[in-house]
Design a protein around this motif. Structure first.
Motif, PDB file in Angstrom:
ATOM      1  N   ASN A   1     -16.719   0.717  34.328  1.00  0.00           N
ATOM      2  CA  ASN A   1     -16.150   1.101  32.639  1.00  0.00           C
ATOM      3  C   ASN A   1     -15.013   0.864  32.322  1.00  0.00           C
ATOM      4  O   ASN A   1     -14.570   1.240  31.040  1.00  0.00           O
ATOM      5  CB  ASN A   1     -16.493   2.627  32.311  1.00  0.00           C
ATOM      6  N   VAL A   2     -14.449  -0.265  33.120  1.00  0.00           N
ATOM      7  CA  VAL A   2     -12.885  -0.528  32.668  1.00  0.00           C
ATOM      8  C   VAL A   2     -12.839  -1.080  31.349  1.00  0.00           C
ATOM      9  O   VAL A   2     -12.062  -0.877  30.550  1.00  0.00           O
ATOM     10  CB  VAL A   2     -12.322  -1.481  33.632  1.00  0.00           C
ATOM     11  N   VAL A   3     -13.784  -1.844  30.764  1.00  0.00           N
ATOM     12  CA  VAL A   3     -13.783  -2.665  29.744  1.00  0.00           C
ATOM     13  C   VAL A   3     -14.035  -1.294  28.511  1.00  0.00           C
ATOM     14  O   VAL A   3     -13.399  -1.235  27.534  1.00  0.00           O
ATOM     15  CB  VAL A   3     -15.010  -3.547  29.405  1.00  0.00           C
ATOM     16  N   ARG A   4     -15.012  -0.583  28.717  1.00  0.00           N
ATOM     17  CA  ARG A   4     -15.183   0.657  27.870  1.00  0.00           C
ATOM     18  C   ARG A   4     -13.941   1.419  27.559  1.00  0.00           C
ATOM     19  O   ARG A   4     -13.705   2.030  26.494  1.00  0.00           O
ATOM     20  CB  ARG A   4     -16.488   1.486  28.315  1.00  0.00           C
ATOM     21  N   VAL A   5     -13.370   1.685  28.634  1.00  0.00           N
ATOM     22  CA  VAL A   5     -12.092   2.667  28.830  1.00  0.00           C
ATOM     23  C   VAL A   5     -10.989   1.995  28.032  1.00  0.00           C
ATOM     24  O   VAL A   5     -10.332   2.458  26.945  1.00  0.00           O
ATOM     25  CB  VAL A   5     -11.487   2.905  30.134  1.00  0.00           C
ATOM     26  N   ILE A   6     -10.542   0.377  28.283  1.00  0.00           N
ATOM     27  CA  ILE A   6      -9.609  -0.146  27.469  1.00  0.00           C
ATOM     28  C   ILE A   6      -9.983  -0.177  25.908  1.00  0.00           C
ATOM     29  O   ILE A   6      -8.845  -0.106  25.059  1.00  0.00           O
ATOM     30  CB  ILE A   6      -9.171  -1.521  28.299  1.00  0.00           C
ATOM     31  N   ALA A   7     -11.156  -0.415  25.733  1.00  0.00           N
ATOM     32  CA  ALA A   7     -11.439  -0.534  24.414  1.00  0.00           C
ATOM     33  C   ALA A   7     -11.043   0.725  23.528  1.00  0.00           C
ATOM     34  O   ALA A   7     -11.208   0.643  22.138  1.00  0.00           O
ATOM     35  CB  ALA A   7     -13.190  -0.687  24.244  1.00  0.00           C
ATOM     36  N   THR A   8     -11.161   1.826  24.207  1.00  0.00           N
ATOM     37  CA  THR A   8     -10.748   3.253  23.395  1.00  0.00           C
ATOM     38  C   THR A   8      -9.382   3.332  23.109  1.00  0.00           C
ATOM     39  O   THR A   8      -8.771   4.245  22.380  1.00  0.00           O
ATOM     40  CB  THR A   8     -11.082   4.496  24.188  1.00  0.00           C
ATOM     41  N   LEU A   9      -8.624   2.426  23.650  1.00  0.00           N
ATOM     42  CA  LEU A   9      -6.789   2.398  23.432  1.00  0.00           C
ATOM     43  C   LEU A   9      -6.641   1.379  22.267  1.00  0.00           C
ATOM     44  O   LEU A   9      -6.825   0.366  22.543  1.00  0.00           O
ATOM     45  CB  LEU A   9      -6.299   2.181  24.655  1.00  0.00           C
ATOM     46  N   PRO A  10      -5.789   2.036  21.388  1.00  0.00           N
ATOM     47  CA  PRO A  10      -5.435   1.284  20.299  1.00  0.00           C
ATOM     48  C   PRO A  10      -4.333   0.278  20.612  1.00  0.00           C
ATOM     49  O   PRO A  10      -3.835  -0.748  20.056  1.00  0.00           O
ATOM     50  CB  PRO A  10      -4.963   1.970  19.133  1.00  0.00           C
ATOM     51  N   GLU A  11      -3.497   0.624  21.562  1.00  0.00           N
ATOM     52  CA  GLU A  11      -2.184   0.144  21.987  1.00  0.00           C
ATOM     53  C   GLU A  11      -2.278  -1.444  22.260  1.00  0.00           C
ATOM     54  O   GLU A  11      -3.446  -1.914  22.755  1.00  0.00           O
ATOM     55  CB  GLU A  11      -1.462   0.675  23.209  1.00  0.00           C
ATOM     56  N   LYS A  12      -1.629  -2.171  21.926  1.00  0.00           N
ATOM     57  CA  LYS A  12      -1.537  -3.979  22.229  1.00  0.00           C
ATOM     58  C   LYS A  12      -1.025  -4.112  23.887  1.00  0.00           C
ATOM     59  O   LYS A  12      -1.620  -5.129  24.279  1.00  0.00           O
ATOM     60  CB  LYS A  12      -0.607  -4.717  21.339  1.00  0.00           C
ATOM     61  N   GLU A  13      -0.347  -3.101  24.207  1.00  0.00           N
ATOM     62  CA  GLU A  13       0.030  -3.251  25.532  1.00  0.00           C
ATOM     63  C   GLU A  13      -0.498  -2.293  26.456  1.00  0.00           C
ATOM     64  O   GLU A  13      -0.282  -0.970  26.214  1.00  0.00           O
ATOM     65  CB  GLU A  13       1.509  -3.478  25.657  1.00  0.00           C
ATOM     66  N   ILE A  14      -1.078  -2.758  27.504  1.00  0.00           N
ATOM     67  CA  ILE A  14      -1.810  -1.702  28.389  1.00  0.00           C
ATOM     68  C   ILE A  14      -1.493  -1.939  29.834  1.00  0.00           C
ATOM     69  O   ILE A  14      -1.654  -3.075  30.533  1.00  0.00           O
ATOM     70  CB  ILE A  14      -3.367  -1.632  28.389  1.00  0.00           C
ATOM     71  N   ILE A  15      -0.979  -0.847  30.717  1.00  0.00           N
ATOM     72  CA  ILE A  15      -1.041  -0.989  32.133  1.00  0.00           C
ATOM     73  C   ILE A  15      -2.007  -0.648  32.850  1.00  0.00           C
ATOM     74  O   ILE A  15      -2.717   0.304  32.530  1.00  0.00           O
ATOM     75  CB  ILE A  15       0.357  -0.118  32.473  1.00  0.00           C
ATOM     76  N   CYS A  16      -2.537  -1.476  33.788  1.00  0.00           N
ATOM     77  CA  CYS A  16      -4.020  -1.341  34.334  1.00  0.00           C
ATOM     78  C   CYS A  16      -3.578  -1.266  35.712  1.00  0.00           C
ATOM     79  O   CYS A  16      -3.381  -2.749  36.564  1.00  0.00           O
ATOM     80  CB  CYS A  16      -4.732  -2.196  33.950  1.00  0.00           C
ATOM     81  N   LEU A  17      -3.553  -0.561  36.731  1.00  0.00           N
ATOM     82  CA  LEU A  17      -3.539  -0.448  38.230  1.00  0.00           C
ATOM     83  C   LEU A  17      -4.339   0.277  38.841  1.00  0.00           C
ATOM     84  O   LEU A  17      -5.149   1.160  38.492  1.00  0.00           O
ATOM     85  CB  LEU A  17      -2.110   0.346  38.048  1.00  0.00           C
ATOM     86  N   PRO A  18      -4.320   0.215  40.292  1.00  0.00           N
ATOM     87  CA  PRO A  18      -3.441  -0.731  41.104  1.00  0.00           C
ATOM     88  C   PRO A  18      -4.238  -1.929  41.378  1.00  0.00           C
ATOM     89  O   PRO A  18      -3.325  -2.805  42.013  1.00  0.00           O
ATOM     90  CB  PRO A  18      -3.316  -0.012  42.566  1.00  0.00           C
ATOM     91  N   ASP A  19      -5.205  -2.202  41.048  1.00  0.00           N
ATOM     92  CA  ASP A  19      -5.972  -3.595  41.084  1.00  0.00           C
ATOM     93  C   ASP A  19      -5.591  -4.679  40.315  1.00  0.00           C
ATOM     94  O   ASP A  19      -6.139  -4.652  39.244  1.00  0.00           O
ATOM     95  CB  ASP A  19      -7.572  -3.272  41.369  1.00  0.00           C
ATOM     96  N   MET A  20      -4.991  -5.588  40.902  1.00  0.00           N
ATOM     97  CA  MET A  20      -4.774  -6.885  39.977  1.00  0.00           C
ATOM     98  C   MET A  20      -5.812  -7.560  39.511  1.00  0.00           C
ATOM     99  O   MET A  20      -5.878  -8.124  38.437  1.00  0.00           O
ATOM    100  CB  MET A  20      -3.567  -7.651  40.431  1.00  0.00           C
TER     101      MET A  20
ATOM    102  N   TYR B   1      -0.393  -5.867  35.162  1.00  0.00           N
ATOM    103  CA  TYR B   1      -0.867  -5.047  36.249  1.00  0.00           C
ATOM    104  C   TYR B   1       0.223  -4.933  37.408  1.00  0.00           C
ATOM    105  O   TYR B   1       1.005  -5.520  37.423  1.00  0.00           O
ATOM    106  CB  TYR B   1      -2.220  -6.198  36.474  1.00  0.00           C
ATOM    107  N   PHE B   2      -0.220  -4.295  38.473  1.00  0.00           N
ATOM    108  CA  PHE B   2       0.372  -4.145  39.487  1.00  0.00           C
ATOM    109  C   PHE B   2      -0.191  -4.935  40.708  1.00  0.00           C
ATOM    110  O   PHE B   2      -1.460  -5.095  40.573  1.00  0.00           O
ATOM    111  CB  PHE B   2       0.112  -2.409  40.039  1.00  0.00           C
ATOM    112  N   GLU B   3       0.539  -5.188  41.675  1.00  0.00           N
ATOM    113  CA  GLU B   3      -0.064  -6.268  42.521  1.00  0.00           C
ATOM    114  C   GLU B   3      -0.854  -5.755  43.777  1.00  0.00           C
ATOM    115  O   GLU B   3      -0.483  -6.072  44.920  1.00  0.00           O
ATOM    116  CB  GLU B   3       0.867  -7.190  42.894  1.00  0.00           C
ATOM    117  N   GLY B   4      -1.808  -4.849  43.692  1.00  0.00           N
ATOM    118  CA  GLY B   4      -2.573  -4.122  44.493  1.00  0.00           C
ATOM    119  C   GLY B   4      -3.755  -4.928  44.518  1.00  0.00           C
ATOM    120  O   GLY B   4      -4.171  -5.691  43.546  1.00  0.00           O
ATOM    121  N   PHE B   5      -4.472  -4.851  45.428  1.00  0.00           N
ATOM    122  CA  PHE B   5      -5.907  -5.413  45.549  1.00  0.00           C
ATOM    123  C   PHE B   5      -6.762  -4.938  46.743  1.00  0.00           C
ATOM    124  O   PHE B   5      -6.216  -4.116  47.736  1.00  0.00           O
ATOM    125  CB  PHE B   5      -5.681  -6.852  46.050  1.00  0.00           C
TER     126      PHE B   5
END
Ligand code: 13P
Ligand code: SF4
Length: 305
Positions: A131-150, A167-171
């Motif tokens: 659901n990562v795309v659906r989750v980000i779509a709910t956020l109005p901000e232009k800058e989003i931090i998504c972690l830990p998986d780059m 992103y954070f450089e996790g994998f």
């Protein structure tokens, strides 16, 4: 005890204890076969939140058992293989999250469920690979931090050209390991096969994919597809349910090396012992649990696509 007998004993004990056995799609075949539900991280979290069982037996890795306790604190969460830790979840600390917030004031933090409770507690909302795309779509901000998986963050970026995903450089070491060369070789060996990738794969691998999905998304796609052959770009454990559900189709691992050892630590003996002794348990400290719950709950409230 032999396998069939042990499996029957586990089912009997689970009934006595009013326990629900949850297993991730990467778990060993014999564990998938005794589970009440086998699924991806989103399906398992939803089930843990909704079940009326008194006990949840979590066959997976620690962050998944923690999530079950976060959403269902009144239940006993048994975790038969307590050494089973996700390598990616161990790559990030709460301090890392706070540093990213400071560097990007106002940017909401979207945290992949493959993280520990104290990291979720620093987050605004969680996501899974489903659901990562659906989750980000709910956020109005232009800058989003998504972690830990780059890799997951860069995959999500493809859907939001107007946003900047930091992103954070996790994998995941096992998904990150898969190279475009290996995928090309597999495609040459199986020219009729579609290549299906997990979003934890690196961007150059995603570029080669015919379809990208969570583990359960892959199962759905292969079940519904008219195609007969598939190259699977995820942990090899998924081959078991794929072959079980589609005996007439062919599945090839993109790489035999995509093996998450932590996911293989659960055994029938350990599940049996956990149900018998009612331990080991997973409990998230209440202050962390409450803060993590906000982020997990916010994710679970988003309608499923
Ligand atoms: P899914 O949520 O797609 O099952 O992924 C979990 C995971 O750990 C992938 O490596
Ligand atoms: Fe973590 Fe990778 Fe194992 Fe999934 S496959 S549990 S992301 S280490």
């Amino acid at each position: 005890m032999e396998k069939e007998k042990l499996s029957a004993e586990i089912r009997r004990l689970a009934k006595d204890r009013k326990a629900l056995i949850l297993a991730h799609n990467y778990q060993p075949p014999e564990i998938q076969d005794i589970a009440d539900l086998v699924g991806d991280s989103l399906e398992l979290s939803l089930k843990a939140a909704q079940t009326e069982a008194e006990v949840i037996v979590f066959c997976g890795v620690l962050f998944m058992a923690e999530t079950a306790h976060i959403v269902s604190p009144e239940k006993i969460v048994l975790f038969p293989a307590p050494q089973a830790c996700c390598a990616m979840a161990s790559m990030i600390t709460p301090e890392d999250v706070r540093a990213l917030r400071e560097a990007h004031p106002g940017a909401p933090v979207v945290t992949y469920v493959n993280s520990y409770a104290e990291v979720k507690a620093e987050s605004d909302i969680c996501c899974t690979s489903a659901n990562v795309v659906r989750v980000i779509a709910t956020l109005p901000e232009k800058e989003i931090i998504c972690l830990p998986d780059m890799n997951l963050a860069q995959y999500a970026q493809r859907f939001f050209p107007d946003k900047k995903i930091i992103y954070f450089e996790g994998f995941c070491p096992f998904h990150h390991l898969l190279t475009p060369e290996e995928v090309k070789r597999a495609k040459e060996a199986h020219p009729e096969a579609l290549f299906i990738a997990h979003p934890e794969c690196r961007p150059e691998v995603i570029d080669l994919a015919d379809h990208v999905a969570s583990t359960s998304g892959m199962l759905k796609f292969c079940r519904e597809s008219e195609h007969r052959e598939f190259i699977i770009g995820t942990e090899v454990g998924l081959l078991y349910p794929l072959r079980k559900q589609n005996p007439d189709k062919k599945f090839y691992p993109a790489s035999e090396n995509m093996v998450c050892e932590a996911m293989k630590l659960t055994t029938l003996e350990l599940v049996y012992q956990a149900l018998e002794k009612m331990e080991p348990r997973v409990e998230v400290p209440e202050d962390i649990r409450k803060r993590a719950l906000r982020a997990v709950k916010r994710m679970l409230e988003i309608p499923r696509g």
